[in-house]
Design a protein around this motif. Sequence first.
Motif, mmCIF file in Angstrom:
data_model
loop_
_atom_site.group_PDB
_atom_site.id
_atom_site.type_symbol
_atom_site.label_atom_id
_atom_site.label_comp_id
_atom_site.label_asym_id
_atom_site.label_seq_id
_atom_site.Cartn_x
_atom_site.Cartn_y
_atom_site.Cartn_z
ATOM 1 N N ASN A 163 -1.330 3.296 -16.804
ATOM 2 C CA ASN A 163 -0.418 3.583 -15.696
ATOM 3 C C ASN A 163 0.804 4.358 -16.156
ATOM 4 N N ARG A 164 1.281 4.064 -17.354
ATOM 5 C CA ARG A 164 2.453 4.784 -17.883
ATOM 6 C C ARG A 164 2.107 6.256 -18.094
ATOM 7 N N ILE A 165 0.959 6.516 -18.728
ATOM 8 C CA ILE A 165 0.510 7.897 -18.954
ATOM 9 C C ILE A 165 0.154 8.554 -17.621
ATOM 10 N N GLY A 166 -0.575 7.804 -16.795
ATOM 11 C CA GLY A 166 -1.053 8.351 -15.526
ATOM 12 C C GLY A 166 0.041 8.725 -14.563
ATOM 13 N N HIS A 167 1.167 8.028 -14.623
ATOM 14 C CA HIS A 167 2.236 8.326 -13.684
ATOM 15 C C HIS A 167 2.860 9.683 -13.953
ATOM 16 N N GLY A 168 2.602 10.251 -15.107
ATOM 17 C CA GLY A 168 3.055 11.606 -15.370
ATOM 18 C C GLY A 168 2.175 12.654 -14.716
ATOM 19 N N VAL A 169 0.993 12.221 -14.260
ATOM 20 C CA VAL A 169 0.010 13.140 -13.681
ATOM 21 C C VAL A 169 -0.275 12.803 -12.214
ATOM 22 N N TYR A 170 -0.318 11.521 -11.903
ATOM 23 C CA TYR A 170 -0.687 11.041 -10.571
ATOM 24 C C TYR A 170 0.485 10.300 -9.926
ATOM 25 N N THR A 171 0.485 10.228 -8.594
ATOM 26 C CA THR A 171 1.447 9.376 -7.894
ATOM 27 C C THR A 171 0.984 7.928 -8.053
ATOM 28 N N THR A 172 1.864 6.988 -7.737
ATOM 29 C CA THR A 172 1.455 5.585 -7.837
ATOM 30 C C THR A 172 0.325 5.268 -6.856
ATOM 31 N N ALA A 173 0.347 5.863 -5.679
ATOM 32 C CA ALA A 173 -0.738 5.641 -4.710
ATOM 33 C C ALA A 173 -2.063 6.177 -5.255
ATOM 34 N N GLU A 174 -2.010 7.329 -5.920
ATOM 35 C CA GLU A 174 -3.234 7.883 -6.516
ATOM 36 C C GLU A 174 -3.718 7.011 -7.665
ATOM 37 N N LEU A 175 -2.797 6.521 -8.504
ATOM 38 C CA LEU A 175 -3.186 5.630 -9.605
ATOM 39 C C LEU A 175 -3.852 4.364 -9.076
ATOM 40 N N LYS A 176 -3.270 3.780 -8.042
ATOM 41 C CA LYS A 176 -3.837 2.555 -7.461
ATOM 42 C C LYS A 176 -5.210 2.837 -6.871
ATOM 43 N N THR A 177 -5.361 3.979 -6.235
ATOM 44 C CA THR A 177 -6.647 4.344 -5.654
ATOM 45 C C THR A 177 -7.699 4.526 -6.746
ATOM 46 N N ILE A 178 -7.340 5.224 -7.805
ATOM 47 C CA ILE A 178 -8.259 5.400 -8.937
ATOM 48 C C ILE A 178 -8.663 4.036 -9.479
ATOM 49 N N GLN A 179 -7.680 3.164 -9.662
ATOM 50 C CA GLN A 179 -7.953 1.835 -10.206
ATOM 51 C C GLN A 179 -8.891 1.048 -9.304
ATOM 52 N N GLU A 180 -8.714 1.119 -8.013
ATOM 53 C CA GLU A 180 -9.568 0.364 -7.089
ATOM 54 C C GLU A 180 -11.005 0.890 -7.087
ATOM 55 N N VAL A 181 -11.162 2.202 -7.112
ATOM 56 C CA VAL A 181 -12.516 2.774 -7.155
ATOM 57 C C VAL A 181 -13.201 2.396 -8.466
ATOM 58 N N ILE A 182 -12.460 2.454 -9.568
ATOM 59 C CA ILE A 182 -13.019 2.048 -10.863
ATOM 60 C C ILE A 182 -13.375 0.569 -10.833
ATOM 61 N N THR A 183 -12.493 -0.250 -10.277
ATOM 62 C CA THR A 183 -12.755 -1.691 -10.200
ATOM 63 C C THR A 183 -14.055 -1.980 -9.456
ATOM 64 N N LEU A 184 -14.252 -1.338 -8.326
ATOM 65 C CA LEU A 184 -15.479 -1.563 -7.559
ATOM 66 C C LEU A 184 -16.710 -1.079 -8.311
ATOM 67 N N THR A 185 -16.588 0.039 -9.000
ATOM 68 C CA THR A 185 -17.717 0.573 -9.758
ATOM 69 C C THR A 185 -18.082 -0.357 -10.902
ATOM 70 N N VAL A 186 -17.068 -0.787 -11.657
ATOM 71 C CA VAL A 186 -17.310 -1.710 -12.775
ATOM 72 C C VAL A 186 -17.863 -3.026 -12.242
ATOM 73 N N PHE A 187 -17.265 -3.529 -11.162
ATOM 74 C CA PHE A 187 -17.725 -4.798 -10.593
ATOM 75 C C PHE A 187 -19.166 -4.706 -10.107
ATOM 76 N N ALA A 188 -19.524 -3.605 -9.478
ATOM 77 C CA ALA A 188 -20.907 -3.445 -8.994
ATOM 78 C C ALA A 188 -21.878 -3.491 -10.174
ATOM 79 N N GLY A 189 -21.551 -2.782 -11.248
ATOM 80 C CA GLY A 189 -22.400 -2.822 -12.435
ATOM 81 C C GLY A 189 -22.475 -4.215 -13.028
ATOM 82 N N PHE A 190 -21.345 -4.904 -13.124
ATOM 83 C CA PHE A 190 -21.302 -6.270 -13.650
ATOM 84 C C PHE A 190 -22.138 -7.205 -12.781
ATOM 85 N N SER A 191 -21.989 -7.076 -11.487
ATOM 86 C CA SER A 191 -22.704 -7.938 -10.551
ATOM 87 C C SER A 191 -24.218 -7.814 -10.723
#
Length: 119
Positions: A60-88
Amino acid sequence: MPSTGLPLSSSPILLLVASNVFMTFAWYGHLKFKAIPIWVAILASWGIAFFEYCLAVPANRIGHGVYTTAELKTIQEVITLTVFAGFSVLVMKEPLTLNHAVGFTLIVAGAYFIFRGPL
Protein backbone atom coordinates in the motif's frame (compact mmCIF):
# COMPACT_ATOMS: atom_id res chain seq x y z
CA MET A 1 14.13 2.37 -2.75
CA PRO A 2 16.16 -0.26 -4.63
CA SER A 3 14.96 -1.10 -8.10
CA THR A 4 13.40 -4.54 -8.59
CA GLY A 5 13.31 -4.22 -12.37
CA LEU A 6 9.49 -4.32 -12.22
CA PRO A 7 7.30 -1.39 -13.23
CA LEU A 8 6.26 0.56 -10.14
CA SER A 9 2.63 -0.29 -10.88
CA SER A 10 3.35 -4.06 -10.70
CA SER A 11 5.15 -4.19 -7.35
CA PRO A 12 2.12 -3.40 -5.16
CA ILE A 13 0.00 -5.92 -7.06
CA LEU A 14 2.55 -8.71 -6.59
CA LEU A 15 2.95 -7.84 -2.91
CA LEU A 16 -0.84 -7.81 -2.47
CA VAL A 17 -1.14 -11.24 -4.11
CA ALA A 18 1.46 -12.65 -1.71
CA SER A 19 -0.13 -10.94 1.31
CA ASN A 20 -3.55 -12.30 0.38
CA VAL A 21 -2.21 -15.84 0.18
CA PHE A 22 -0.93 -15.46 3.77
CA MET A 23 -4.15 -13.85 4.97
CA THR A 24 -6.38 -16.46 3.37
CA PHE A 25 -4.43 -19.19 5.16
CA ALA A 26 -4.52 -17.18 8.40
CA TRP A 27 -8.29 -16.75 8.25
CA TYR A 28 -9.39 -20.07 6.75
CA GLY A 29 -6.50 -22.57 6.89
CA HIS A 30 -7.34 -23.65 10.42
CA LEU A 31 -10.70 -24.98 9.18
CA LYS A 32 -8.80 -28.02 7.87
CA PHE A 33 -7.62 -28.71 11.45
CA LYS A 34 -10.78 -28.56 13.56
CA ALA A 35 -9.33 -30.97 16.14
CA ILE A 36 -6.79 -28.41 17.38
CA PRO A 37 -7.88 -26.13 20.22
CA ILE A 38 -9.23 -22.75 19.16
CA TRP A 39 -6.49 -20.89 21.05
CA VAL A 40 -3.86 -22.71 18.96
CA ALA A 41 -5.73 -21.76 15.79
CA ILE A 42 -5.85 -18.13 16.95
CA LEU A 43 -2.13 -17.99 17.76
CA ALA A 44 -1.22 -19.71 14.49
CA SER A 45 -3.46 -17.29 12.57
CA TRP A 46 -1.84 -14.31 14.27
CA GLY A 47 1.58 -15.65 13.37
CA ILE A 48 0.61 -16.06 9.73
CA ALA A 49 -1.10 -12.66 9.66
CA PHE A 50 2.14 -10.99 10.79
CA PHE A 51 3.71 -11.96 7.46
CA GLU A 52 0.62 -10.74 5.62
CA TYR A 53 1.09 -7.32 7.19
CA CYS A 54 4.80 -7.34 6.31
CA LEU A 55 3.70 -7.55 2.67
CA ALA A 56 0.46 -5.54 2.69
CA VAL A 57 1.86 -2.42 4.35
CA PRO A 58 4.69 -1.96 1.82
CA ALA A 59 2.28 -2.84 -1.01
CA ASN A 60 0.00 0.00 0.00
CA ARG A 61 2.87 2.39 0.72
CA ILE A 62 4.44 1.75 -2.70
CA GLY A 63 1.08 1.53 -4.44
CA HIS A 64 -0.14 4.86 -3.15
CA GLY A 65 2.51 6.50 -5.29
CA VAL A 66 0.85 4.99 -8.36
CA TYR A 67 -2.80 4.35 -7.43
CA THR A 68 -5.45 6.21 -5.44
CA THR A 69 -6.57 4.62 -2.18
CA ALA A 70 -9.87 3.61 -3.83
CA GLU A 71 -7.93 1.92 -6.64
CA LEU A 72 -5.63 0.16 -4.15
CA LYS A 73 -8.63 -1.13 -2.19
CA THR A 74 -10.29 -2.29 -5.39
CA ILE A 75 -7.15 -4.13 -6.50
CA GLN A 76 -6.90 -5.74 -3.07
CA GLU A 77 -10.53 -6.90 -3.12
CA VAL A 78 -10.26 -8.43 -6.60
CA ILE A 79 -7.04 -10.19 -5.57
CA THR A 80 -8.68 -11.38 -2.34
CA LEU A 81 -11.58 -12.95 -4.22
CA THR A 82 -9.26 -14.57 -6.75
CA VAL A 83 -6.98 -16.02 -4.07
CA PHE A 84 -9.98 -17.09 -1.99
CA ALA A 85 -11.63 -18.82 -4.96
CA GLY A 86 -8.44 -20.79 -5.61
CA PHE A 87 -8.08 -21.64 -1.91
CA SER A 88 -11.71 -22.71 -1.69
CA VAL A 89 -11.39 -25.10 -4.62
CA LEU A 90 -7.82 -26.35 -4.20
CA VAL A 91 -7.43 -26.50 -0.41
CA MET A 92 -10.95 -26.76 0.97
CA LYS A 93 -12.23 -28.88 -1.95
CA GLU A 94 -15.39 -26.78 -2.16
CA PRO A 95 -16.86 -26.16 -5.60
CA LEU A 96 -17.60 -22.71 -6.94
CA THR A 97 -21.14 -22.35 -8.24
CA LEU A 98 -22.83 -20.17 -10.81
CA ASN A 99 -23.92 -17.91 -7.95
CA HIS A 100 -20.26 -17.35 -7.04
CA ALA A 101 -19.43 -16.57 -10.67
CA VAL A 102 -22.26 -14.02 -10.90
CA GLY A 103 -21.22 -12.37 -7.62
CA PHE A 104 -17.56 -12.20 -8.62
CA THR A 105 -18.52 -10.81 -12.02
CA LEU A 106 -20.48 -8.01 -10.37
CA ILE A 107 -17.44 -7.17 -8.23
CA VAL A 108 -15.24 -7.08 -11.34
CA ALA A 109 -17.80 -4.77 -12.94
CA GLY A 110 -17.47 -2.49 -9.91
CA ALA A 111 -13.68 -2.56 -10.31
CA TYR A 112 -14.10 -1.51 -13.93
CA PHE A 113 -15.97 1.62 -12.87
CA ILE A 114 -13.37 2.48 -10.20
CA PHE A 115 -10.61 2.44 -12.82
CA ARG A 116 -12.66 3.89 -15.67
CA GLY A 117 -12.59 7.38 -14.28
CA PRO A 118 -15.37 9.94 -13.88
CA LEU A 119 -18.65 9.26 -15.64
